[in-house]
Design an enzyme around this catalytic site. Structure first.
Site, PDB file in Angstrom:
ATOM      1  N   ARG A  48       0.837  -1.207   0.000  1.00 45.12           N
ATOM      2  CA  ARG A  48       0.000   0.000   0.000  1.00 45.12           C
ATOM      3  C   ARG A  48       0.864   1.245   0.000  1.00 45.12           C
ATOM      4  O   ARG A  48       1.999   1.222   0.489  1.00 45.12           O
ATOM      5  CB  ARG A  48      -0.946   0.006   1.197  1.00 45.12           C
ATOM      6  N   GLU A  98      -6.436   7.219   7.902  1.00 49.08           N
ATOM      7  CA  GLU A  98      -5.314   7.987   8.453  1.00 49.08           C
ATOM      8  C   GLU A  98      -4.768   8.985   7.433  1.00 49.08           C
ATOM      9  O   GLU A  98      -4.322  10.082   7.791  1.00 49.08           O
ATOM     10  CB  GLU A  98      -4.222   7.022   8.912  1.00 49.08           C
ATOM     11  N   ARG A 132      -5.327   5.590   0.801  1.00 53.38           N
ATOM     12  CA  ARG A 132      -4.411   4.462   0.917  1.00 53.38           C
ATOM     13  C   ARG A 132      -4.701   3.615  -0.305  1.00 53.38           C
ATOM     14  O   ARG A 132      -5.822   3.092  -0.456  1.00 53.38           O
ATOM     15  CB  ARG A 132      -4.679   3.662   2.198  1.00 53.38           C
ATOM     16  N   CYS A 181       1.354  10.797   9.350  1.00 57.25           N
ATOM     17  CA  CYS A 181       2.309  10.270  10.338  1.00 57.25           C
ATOM     18  C   CYS A 181       3.716  10.278   9.728  1.00 57.25           C
ATOM     19  O   CYS A 181       3.884   9.844   8.589  1.00 57.25           O
ATOM     20  CB  CYS A 181       1.918   8.843  10.713  1.00 57.25           C
ATOM     21  N   THR A 186       6.102   8.373   9.999  1.00 62.26           N
ATOM     22  CA  THR A 186       6.619   7.050   9.580  1.00 62.26           C
ATOM     23  C   THR A 186       6.252   6.751   8.134  1.00 62.26           C
ATOM     24  O   THR A 186       6.844   5.874   7.518  1.00 62.26           O
ATOM     25  CB  THR A 186       6.041   5.906  10.439  1.00 62.26           C
ATOM     26  N   ARG A 235       4.101   0.570   2.409  1.00 62.15           N
ATOM     27  CA  ARG A 235       4.321  -0.593   3.278  1.00 62.15           C
ATOM     28  C   ARG A 235       4.026  -1.832   2.440  1.00 62.15           C
ATOM     29  O   ARG A 235       2.896  -2.048   2.004  1.00 62.15           O
ATOM     30  CB  ARG A 235       3.413  -0.542   4.514  1.00 62.15           C
ATOM     31  N   ARG A 268       4.433  -7.267  12.419  1.00 64.86           N
ATOM     32  CA  ARG A 268       3.109  -6.908  12.956  1.00 64.86           C
ATOM     33  C   ARG A 268       2.303  -8.181  13.149  1.00 64.86           C
ATOM     34  O   ARG A 268       2.671  -9.248  12.651  1.00 64.86           O
ATOM     35  CB  ARG A 268       2.349  -5.966  12.006  1.00 64.86           C
ATOM     36  N   GLU A 279      -1.440  -3.389  12.453  1.00 63.51           N
ATOM     37  CA  GLU A 279      -0.725  -2.704  13.507  1.00 63.51           C
ATOM     38  C   GLU A 279      -1.412  -2.879  14.861  1.00 63.51           C
ATOM     39  O   GLU A 279      -2.642  -2.873  14.940  1.00 63.51           O
ATOM     40  CB  GLU A 279      -0.718  -1.222  13.152  1.00 63.51           C
TER      41      GLU A 279
HETATM   42  P1  ADP Z   1      -1.493  -0.280   6.979  1.00 58.72           P
HETATM   43  O1  ADP Z   1      -1.033  -1.411   6.176  1.00 58.72           O
HETATM   44  O2  ADP Z   1      -2.372   0.590   6.198  1.00 58.72           O
HETATM   45  O3  ADP Z   1      -0.336   0.414   7.621  1.00 58.72           O
HETATM   46  P2  ADP Z   1      -2.519  -2.115   9.063  1.00 58.72           P
HETATM   47  O4  ADP Z   1      -1.220  -2.594   9.583  1.00 58.72           O
HETATM   48  O5  ADP Z   1      -3.556  -1.784  10.074  1.00 58.72           O
HETATM   49  O6  ADP Z   1      -2.408  -0.783   8.192  1.00 58.72           O
HETATM   50  O7  ADP Z   1      -3.094  -3.203   8.084  1.00 58.72           O
HETATM   51  C1  ADP Z   1      -4.314  -3.016   7.424  1.00 58.72           C
HETATM   52  C2  ADP Z   1      -4.970  -4.333   7.063  1.00 58.72           C
HETATM   53  O8  ADP Z   1      -4.224  -4.973   6.046  1.00 58.72           O
HETATM   54  C3  ADP Z   1      -5.053  -5.315   8.216  1.00 58.72           C
HETATM   55  O9  ADP Z   1      -6.278  -5.982   8.161  1.00 58.72           O
HETATM   56  C4  ADP Z   1      -3.943  -6.286   7.916  1.00 58.72           C
HETATM   57  O10 ADP Z   1      -4.144  -7.575   8.457  1.00 58.72           O
HETATM   58  C5  ADP Z   1      -4.019  -6.313   6.410  1.00 58.72           C
HETATM   59  N1  ADP Z   1      -2.793  -6.810   5.787  1.00 58.72           N
HETATM   60  C6  ADP Z   1      -1.559  -6.303   5.901  1.00 58.72           C
HETATM   61  N2  ADP Z   1      -0.666  -7.026   5.206  1.00 58.72           N
HETATM   62  C7  ADP Z   1      -1.362  -8.033   4.622  1.00 58.72           C
HETATM   63  C8  ADP Z   1      -1.017  -9.123   3.787  1.00 58.72           C
HETATM   64  N3  ADP Z   1       0.223  -9.312   3.347  1.00 58.72           N
HETATM   65  N4  ADP Z   1      -2.006  -9.971   3.415  1.00 58.72           N
HETATM   66  C9  ADP Z   1      -3.284  -9.779   3.823  1.00 58.72           C
HETATM   67  N5  ADP Z   1      -3.666  -8.769   4.600  1.00 58.72           N
HETATM   68  C10 ADP Z   1      -2.730  -7.907   5.010  1.00 58.72           C
HETATM   69  N1  ARG Z   2       0.722   6.820  16.398  1.00 59.38           N
HETATM   70  C1  ARG Z   2       0.961   5.427  16.563  1.00 59.38           C
HETATM   71  C2  ARG Z   2       2.156   5.235  17.485  1.00 59.38           C
HETATM   72  O1  ARG Z   2       2.871   6.187  17.687  1.00 59.38           O
HETATM   73  C3  ARG Z   2       1.224   4.727  15.251  1.00 59.38           C
HETATM   74  C4  ARG Z   2       2.487   5.135  14.545  1.00 59.38           C
HETATM   75  C5  ARG Z   2       2.824   4.442  13.253  1.00 59.38           C
HETATM   76  N2  ARG Z   2       1.695   3.889  12.585  1.00 59.38           N
HETATM   77  C6  ARG Z   2       0.804   4.557  11.880  1.00 59.38           C
HETATM   78  N3  ARG Z   2      -0.258   3.916  11.484  1.00 59.38           N
HETATM   79  N4  ARG Z   2       0.986   5.795  11.525  1.00 59.38           N
HETATM   80  O2  ARG Z   2       2.369   4.150  17.981  1.00 59.38           O
END
Ligand code: ADP
Ligand code: ARG
Length: 348
Positions: A118, A217, A221, A263, A265, A272, A301, A306
């Site tokens: 993403r 966020e 995305r 953010c 990050t 990501r 993760r 997250e």
């Molecule tokens: P972001 O990827 O936008 O930083 P999250 O870590 O919250 O946010 O992940 C968003 C969603 O994407 C969650 O449901 C997570 O389980 C899913 N996800 C992340 N990576 C994968 C993957 N490789 N395969 C399937 N689902 C995934």
């Molecule tokens: N604000 C949260 C923290 O400081 C998340 C930081 C990184 N992740 C994000 N989705 N922006 O732990």
């Protein structure tokens, strides 16, 4: 905050392991406490998430591109700590999938369950979600959803606004990893959940391999995902979608910080790239697992993203660095690290 209430150095971050607590000392607090961007984003807005959630890893958010200048004495340190990127560095971009060296690592599907990449995007000259107004947010939804509805071929899909979705449907989409979850306390304290669920939604194609989250966020995305470990195919689909969107919408970007995100990050590539991968043996060896992921600049993760936990030895493994490296390098970091993880899991 009531007008009479004084904005003082936040006691809650004392002893917190967040980067906010690491870098915001009292002198810096005094230096920044009365600063504001032209959109009215101030220090209180910037740090509230970390102040309300001392278990944050980072603890700050931006309100607009200018926040990264106005609060640079704080943000630059956080950015350096997280990305290893300093204030004189320049960001670089490479969205050419031919530059990726990523033959399928797991054609028998023994380890990699699914792959997802993403990127975040925000529209130029519109405040970020932390201080966006309801009207501006609705306008973003309109611009982005109308643009996406003009897509054809394998990117053709439909838009599903959240305020028109049943609780069962949204639960189902969240559980299946397609949709963002509700009520995140870090986003809540950053102002990112205001007016929920208006202006939010998800666009996806029929197979749910191309998806766009609107006004979570970040304003966008852009997501490409599929079952299995064909990382290159996932990257190719994503780059196609990014190029199409960029030909129609002007996103916030500068040569130093790359794509602007709420953010720090997510600055730079805002990318990501992750796999859901079965590592039951390595998962039981914390130190060794972490050693490998650190070597390849990876983050671990849990299975629901997250701040979630692993289940049945399945982990979400992704690139950690996003700024100062190209998109191709982000995916290559993930690929090379996953290759090393699979090798070690096989040995065990
Ligand atoms: P972001 O990827 O936008 O930083 P999250 O870590 O919250 O946010 O992940 C968003 C969603 O994407 C969650 O449901 C997570 O389980 C899913 N996800 C992340 N990576 C994968 C993957 N490789 N395969 C399937 N689902 C995934
Ligand atoms: N604000 C949260 C923290 O400081 C998340 C930081 C990184 N992740 C994000 N989705 N922006 O732990």
């Amino acid at each position: 905050m009531a007008i009479s209430e004084k904005f003082e150095y936040p006691k809650s971050i004392e002893g917190s392991a967040s980067l906010l607590a690491k870098f915001l000392n009292k002198a810096l607090f005094e230096e920044l406490k009365n600063k504001k961007t032209a959109n009215g984003f101030d220090l209180k807005n910037a740090i509230n998430s970390g102040v309300k959630n001392p278990d944050s890893g980072i603890g700050v958010y931006a309100g607009d591109e200018e926040s990264y200048d106005v609060f640079a004495p704080l943000f630059d340190k956080i950015i350096y700590d997280y990305h290893g990127f300093s204030k004189n560095d320049k960001h670089k971009t490479d969205l050419n999938a031919d530059h990726l060296d990523a033959p399928n690592l797991d054609s028998e599907n023994k380890f990699i369950i699914s792959t997802r990449i993403r990127v975040a995007r925000n529209i130029k000259n519109i405040p970020l979600g932390t201080i966006i107004s309801k009207e501006q947010r609705n306008n973003v939804e309109k611009i982005v959803s109308e643009t996406l509805l003009s897509f054809d071929g394998k990117l053709k899909g439909k838009y599903y606004p959240l305020n028109n979705m049943s609780a069962e449907d949204s639960e189902q989409l969240i559980k299946a990893h397609f949709l963002f979850k509700e009520g995140d306390r870090f986003l809540e304290a950053a102002g990112l959940n205001r007016d929920w669920a208006d202006g939010r939604g998800i666009f996806h194609n029929e197979e749910k391999t191309f998806l766009v989250w609107i006004n979570e966020e970040d304003q966008l995305r852009i997501i490409s995902m599929q079952q299995g470990g064909n990382i290159k195919a996932v990257f190719e689909r994503l780059t196609l979608a990014i190029k199409l969107l960029e030909s129609k919408i002007d996103f916030s970007y500068n040569n130093h910080l790359g794509y602007i995100s709420s953010c720090p990050t997510n600055l730079g590539t805002a990318m990501r790239a992750s796999v859901h991968i079965k590592l039951p043996k390595l998962g039981n060896r914390d130190t060794e697992f972490k050693q490998i992921t650190d070597t390849y600049h990876l983050q671990i993760r849990g299975i629901h993203g997250e701040h979630s936990q692993s289940e049945s030895g399945v982990y979400d493994i992704s690139n950690k660095r996003r700024l100062g490296v190209t998109e191709v390098q982000c995916v290559q970091d993930m690929y090379d690290g996953v290759k090393a993880l699979i090798k070690r899991e096989k040995e065990l």
